[in-house]
Design a protein around this motif. Structure first.
Motif, short mmCIF file in Angstrom:
data_model
loop_
_atom_site.label_atom_id
_atom_site.label_comp_id
_atom_site.label_asym_id
_atom_site.label_seq_id
_atom_site.Cartn_x
_atom_site.Cartn_y
_atom_site.Cartn_z
N UNK A 107 -67.00 2.94 -5.87
CA UNK A 107 -65.75 3.57 -6.29
C UNK A 107 -65.15 4.41 -5.20
N UNK A 108 -64.39 5.44 -5.61
CA UNK A 108 -63.79 6.35 -4.64
C UNK A 108 -62.61 5.74 -3.91
N UNK A 109 -62.24 6.39 -2.83
CA UNK A 109 -61.14 5.91 -1.99
C UNK A 109 -61.32 6.49 -0.60
N UNK A 110 -60.51 6.04 0.33
CA UNK A 110 -60.62 6.48 1.72
C UNK A 110 -60.45 8.00 1.82
N UNK A 111 -61.45 8.66 2.40
CA UNK A 111 -61.39 10.11 2.61
C UNK A 111 -61.48 10.93 1.34
N UNK A 112 -62.14 10.40 0.31
CA UNK A 112 -62.13 11.06 -0.99
C UNK A 112 -62.66 12.49 -0.94
N UNK A 113 -63.71 12.75 -0.15
CA UNK A 113 -64.30 14.08 -0.16
C UNK A 113 -63.39 15.13 0.46
#
Length: 334
Positions: A304-310
């Motif tokens: 999951x997530x996305x580019x640069x999520x953090x």
């Protein structure tokens, strides 16, 4: 990798803001993006963020500087030296700054949670300053840190325990700065690099990967947007199979010497990514190649997530920060 041509399925709208911001002379009008910025502060905004920050020039002729983050706890423990994290922000080499709010806040979290001195580098951006100028600035920053001209570095930084870290384009920067630093590690003297932390590194290539085709119209990093960023940042005339963009081209032969040096120095590599990022396959292949070349690699790939999520969603950063803690403690003791 798939050779499928994805161009017919790209949405032009993802590029509208970037193309509209290009001036007739080829420079970029960044004011149009209204990117939030945060000033450095010697007064933490809250007890939950006990981190000081300040800006210090590196090379005034290039308008490069560093934003240094120091946990306030270091002021009462002058005998204890903290590890150094040299951080490079993202933005496809064309956008953002060490002062951009999301990168400022992420570096606050790094300093606080890792108990580290974080040096966030302001480097020159393309298209006004195409690669390898950002790499030049990234390495110059390491030599600047080595001299410990700043009182926070001189008083609180353990230069023998240094990590290079970057997000997105900054992850690319951290890697190529590391390649250069490994070749001239004797010149860095007291600055001992222990490892590289590549957070969702920005890589590319001419042939499309399955994750790029699956997420070609991704809201965060559409394929056309990434291509355009590379078009603006690579040396004039270069394709996306230039080594700066595609380090695994030709089996990584163009970086082999530097990678061999990294391995001989005992540097460790952490590559973090998620399968919600169009660049996921490239990051996995890069990590695999580095491991095959004998580098000690920690791979942290999540679902999951996305580019640069953090960086964009700070509440999602805790697992990554814990991983960094473990990586840094293991690197120092190994």
């Amino acid at each position: 990798m798939s050779t499928e041509n994805a161009s017919s399925n790209l949405t032009v709208s993802t590029l509208d803001s970037l193309r509209a911001a290009l001036n007739p002379d080829g420079t970029l009008d960044r004011d149009r993006f209204n990117i939030p910025v945060t000033s450095a502060s010697l007064n933490p905004t809250s007890p939950a963020s006990p981190v000081l920050s300040k800006d210090v020039p590196i090379n005034p002729s290039h308008n490069t500087w560093a934003r240094i983050f120091l946990p306030t706890s270091a002021l009462s423990c002058s005998e204890e030296k903290l590890p150094v994290v040299v951080y490079y922000h993202g933005g496809g080499f064309i956008l953002y700054s060490a002062a951009s709010t999301m990168f400022h806040e992420f570096c606050v979290s790094l300093a606080r949670e890792l108990s580290a001195v974080v040096v966030s580098v302001e480097y020159r951006l393309a298209p006004e300053h195409r690669l390898p100028m950002a790499y030049d600035d990234a390495v110059e920053a390491l030599h600047w840190v080595k001299t410990a001209r700043d009182e926070w570095l001189a008083g609180h930084a353990d230069l023998s325990t240094c990590y290079l870290m970057g997000t997105s384009a900054g992850g690319n920067l951290a890697f190529f700065a590391g390649l250069r630093a490994s070749a001239s590690h004797d010149e860095l003297d007291s600055l001992k690099i222990r490892g590289l932390i590549l957070h969702h590194p920005f890589f590319g290539g001419i042939q499309r990967t399955p994750s790029e085709l699956k997420l070609l119209n991704d809201q965060m990093l559409a394929l056309a947007k990434g291509d355009f960023m590379w078009e603006l940042s690579l040396p004039l005339g270069a394709t996306r199979d230039h080594v700066y963009c595609n380090p695994i081209v030709d089996g990584g032969s163009k970086i082999s010497e530097g990678v061999d040096k990294m391995r001989s120095l005992g540097w460790r590599l952490l590559v973090a990514g998620c399968d919600g990022d169009p660049l996921f396959d490239r990051q996995v292949e890069f990590a695999q190649m580095m491991q095959e070349k004998g580098v000690s690699v920690v791979r942290v790939f999540t679902e999951g997530g996305h580019h640069g999520i953090e960086v964009r969603e700070p509440d999602k950063s805790k697992p990554l920060l814990q991983t960094l803690k473990t990586f840094m403690s293991t690197t120092v003791t190994s």
